[in-house]
Structure formats: structure tokens, C-alpha cells
Design an enzyme around this catalytic site. Structure first.
Site, PDB file in Angstrom:
ATOM      1  N   ASP A  35     -36.509   7.651  38.850  1.00  0.00           N
ATOM      2  CA  ASP A  35     -36.465   8.403  40.105  1.00  0.00           C
ATOM      3  C   ASP A  35     -37.811   9.084  40.331  1.00  0.00           C
ATOM      4  OD1 ASP A  35     -33.915   9.689  41.954  1.00  0.00           O
ATOM      5  OD2 ASP A  35     -35.867  10.692  42.024  1.00  0.00           O
ATOM      6  N   ILE A  36     -38.300   9.010  41.560  1.00  0.00           N
ATOM      7  CA  ILE A  36     -39.628   9.542  41.883  1.00  0.00           C
ATOM      8  C   ILE A  36     -39.658  11.077  41.831  1.00  0.00           C
ATOM      9  CG2 ILE A  36     -39.406   9.773  44.413  1.00  0.00           C
ATOM     10  CD1 ILE A  36     -42.104   8.219  44.582  1.00  0.00           C
ATOM     11  N   ASN A  97     -23.936   9.049  44.793  1.00  0.00           N
ATOM     12  CA  ASN A  97     -23.740   9.787  46.048  1.00  0.00           C
ATOM     13  C   ASN A  97     -23.422   8.787  47.156  1.00  0.00           C
ATOM     14  OD1 ASN A  97     -24.427  12.297  44.864  1.00  0.00           O
ATOM     15  ND2 ASN A  97     -26.599  11.802  45.037  1.00  0.00           N
ATOM     16  N   GLU A 105     -28.885   9.831  50.444  1.00  0.00           N
ATOM     17  CA  GLU A 105     -30.124   9.765  51.233  1.00  0.00           C
ATOM     18  C   GLU A 105     -30.540   8.327  51.495  1.00  0.00           C
ATOM     19  OE1 GLU A 105     -33.147  12.006  49.162  1.00  0.00           O
ATOM     20  OE2 GLU A 105     -31.747  13.678  48.893  1.00  0.00           O
ATOM     21  N   HIS A 110     -26.895   2.925  44.698  1.00  0.00           N
ATOM     22  CA  HIS A 110     -27.630   3.273  43.478  1.00  0.00           C
ATOM     23  C   HIS A 110     -26.797   4.227  42.652  1.00  0.00           C
ATOM     24  CE1 HIS A 110     -28.811   6.006  46.732  1.00  0.00           C
ATOM     25  NE2 HIS A 110     -28.973   6.964  45.825  1.00  0.00           N
ATOM     26  N   HIS A 112     -27.272   7.062  39.722  1.00  0.00           N
ATOM     27  CA  HIS A 112     -28.221   7.896  39.000  1.00  0.00           C
ATOM     28  C   HIS A 112     -27.714   8.004  37.556  1.00  0.00           C
ATOM     29  CE1 HIS A 112     -29.939  10.011  42.705  1.00  0.00           C
ATOM     30  NE2 HIS A 112     -28.817   9.506  43.199  1.00  0.00           N
TER      31      HIS A 112
HETATM   32  P1  AMP Z   1     -29.378   9.842  46.961  1.00  0.00           P
HETATM   33  O1  AMP Z   1     -29.302  11.211  47.556  1.00  0.00           O
HETATM   34  O2  AMP Z   1     -28.300   9.602  45.953  1.00  0.00           O
HETATM   35  O3  AMP Z   1     -29.434   8.771  48.031  1.00  0.00           O
HETATM   36  O4  AMP Z   1     -30.717   9.811  46.135  1.00  0.00           O
HETATM   37  C1  AMP Z   1     -31.840   9.054  46.448  1.00  0.00           C
HETATM   38  C2  AMP Z   1     -32.799   9.196  45.289  1.00  0.00           C
HETATM   39  O5  AMP Z   1     -33.852   8.276  45.475  1.00  0.00           O
HETATM   40  C3  AMP Z   1     -33.435  10.592  45.166  1.00  0.00           C
HETATM   41  O6  AMP Z   1     -33.154  11.129  43.881  1.00  0.00           O
HETATM   42  C4  AMP Z   1     -34.932  10.321  45.350  1.00  0.00           C
HETATM   43  O7  AMP Z   1     -35.757  11.142  44.539  1.00  0.00           O
HETATM   44  C5  AMP Z   1     -35.035   8.853  44.973  1.00  0.00           C
HETATM   45  N1  AMP Z   1     -36.152   8.121  45.573  1.00  0.00           N
HETATM   46  C6  AMP Z   1     -36.522   8.109  46.866  1.00  0.00           C
HETATM   47  N2  AMP Z   1     -37.578   7.299  47.039  1.00  0.00           N
HETATM   48  C7  AMP Z   1     -37.880   6.788  45.828  1.00  0.00           C
HETATM   49  C8  AMP Z   1     -38.887   5.889  45.333  1.00  0.00           C
HETATM   50  N3  AMP Z   1     -39.807   5.341  46.149  1.00  0.00           N
HETATM   51  N4  AMP Z   1     -38.898   5.584  44.017  1.00  0.00           N
HETATM   52  C9  AMP Z   1     -37.995   6.144  43.185  1.00  0.00           C
HETATM   53  N5  AMP Z   1     -37.016   6.989  43.579  1.00  0.00           N
HETATM   54  C10 AMP Z   1     -36.964   7.311  44.878  1.00  0.00           C
END
Ligand code: AMP
Length: 125
Positions: A35-36, A97, A105, A110, A112
Site C-alpha cells: 500500500d502506498i 472495504n 476508495e 482488494h 488489505h
Molecule cells: P480502500 O479505501 O479500501 O479502497 O483503500 C484503497 C487503498 O489503496 C488505500 O489504502 C490507498 O493507500 C491505496 N492506494 C491508492 N493508490 C495506490 C497506489 N498507486 N499504490 C498502492 N496503493 C495505493
């Protein structure tokens, strides 16, 4: 009404290699990357390579092979990060989520995998 997958979401771009990611492991049907913006010392995302928005979409439309591959990739990440409680790891949390109330988001399925510290309560009460 069925799900409409957005081909421009950020994980679709990662899968098309239009933007980079920090890969942890990859299989025929799944990709795991860091995760970024990590919320814990270990924070890895596992995604299927197919165009699935969330877990219920995936289970409804994915093949048995994709579903098995995805689940095994999650377990592989847990093993790679030495989080398994039965192998002296301290455990982990798996989160998917989903939708508005789940505060999703990125509209590509995905999971986590979070670990590396005690994570506290599951949700704010
Ligand atoms: P969610 O709220 O479950 O959709 O989480 C999306 C996750 O994607 C968040 O924890 C972000 O930090 C992660 N994220 C967004 N863009 C990237 C990226 N380019 N590379 C890795 N993780 C990302």
C-alpha cells in the site's frame, strides 16, 4: 442492475502497468503489492487481475480457478510476511472495504493485509 467496472481506476492502471507498484508476489490471476500509504508496518493489498469491483461481484462472476488463486495469494502474502500465528507470527487483519458504507476508495476488489503491530479495535464505535 449489475456492476459497471471503471477501467480507469488506479488498480486497473497498475494491472496494465501504466503506473508502477511495489510488487510482493504475483500469480496467473492475482497481484499483491505494498500500500502506498501504509496504515501499519505491514500493509499489503491483494487484487484479482480480473475486472471485479468488490467481493460479492468477484464471487458471483469469477471462475473457480480465479477464486482459489486469489485466496491462496492472500495466504501466500501472510506466509511471506511471517504473520501466521501458528508459525510464531503475531497475527494480522484482513479487510475488504466495500461500497459507500464500507468506505471503499478504489473500485477494484482488494483485500488489505495489515500487521506488524497491535491494530486496536476493528471499527470506531
Ligand atoms: P480502500 O479505501 O479500501 O479502497 O483503500 C484503497 C487503498 O489503496 C488505500 O489504502 C490507498 O493507500 C491505496 N492506494 C491508492 N493508490 C495506490 C497506489 N498507486 N499504490 C498502492 N496503493 C495505493
Amino acid at each position: 442492475m449489475g456492476y459497471q467496472y471503471d477501467q480507469d481506476n488506479i488498480f486497473a492502471k497498475i494491472l496494465r502497468k501504466e503506473i508502477p507498484c511495489d510488487t510482493v508476489c504475483e500469480t496467473k490471476h492475482s497481484l499483491a503489492f505494498k500500500d502506498i500509504n501504509p496504515a501499519s508496518p505491514i500493509h499489503i493489498l491483494i487484487i484479482p487481475k480480473g475486472a471485479y469491483i468488490n467481493f460479492d461481484h468477484f464471487v458471483k462472476e469469477a471462475s473457480e480457478e480465479e477464486i482459489i488463486d486469489f485466496n491462496r495469494t492472500i495466504a501466500e502474502v501472510v506466509q511471506l510476511e511471517k504473520l501466521n500465528p501458528d508459525l510464531d507470527g503475531h497475527g494480522y487483519r484482513l479487510i475488504a472495504n466495500t461500497g459507500l458504507h464500507g468506505v471503499q476508495e478504489v473500485p477494484h476488489l482488494h483485500f488489505h493485509v495489515l500487521g506488524g503491530k497491535a491494530l486496536g479495535p476493528m471499527v470506531v464505535r
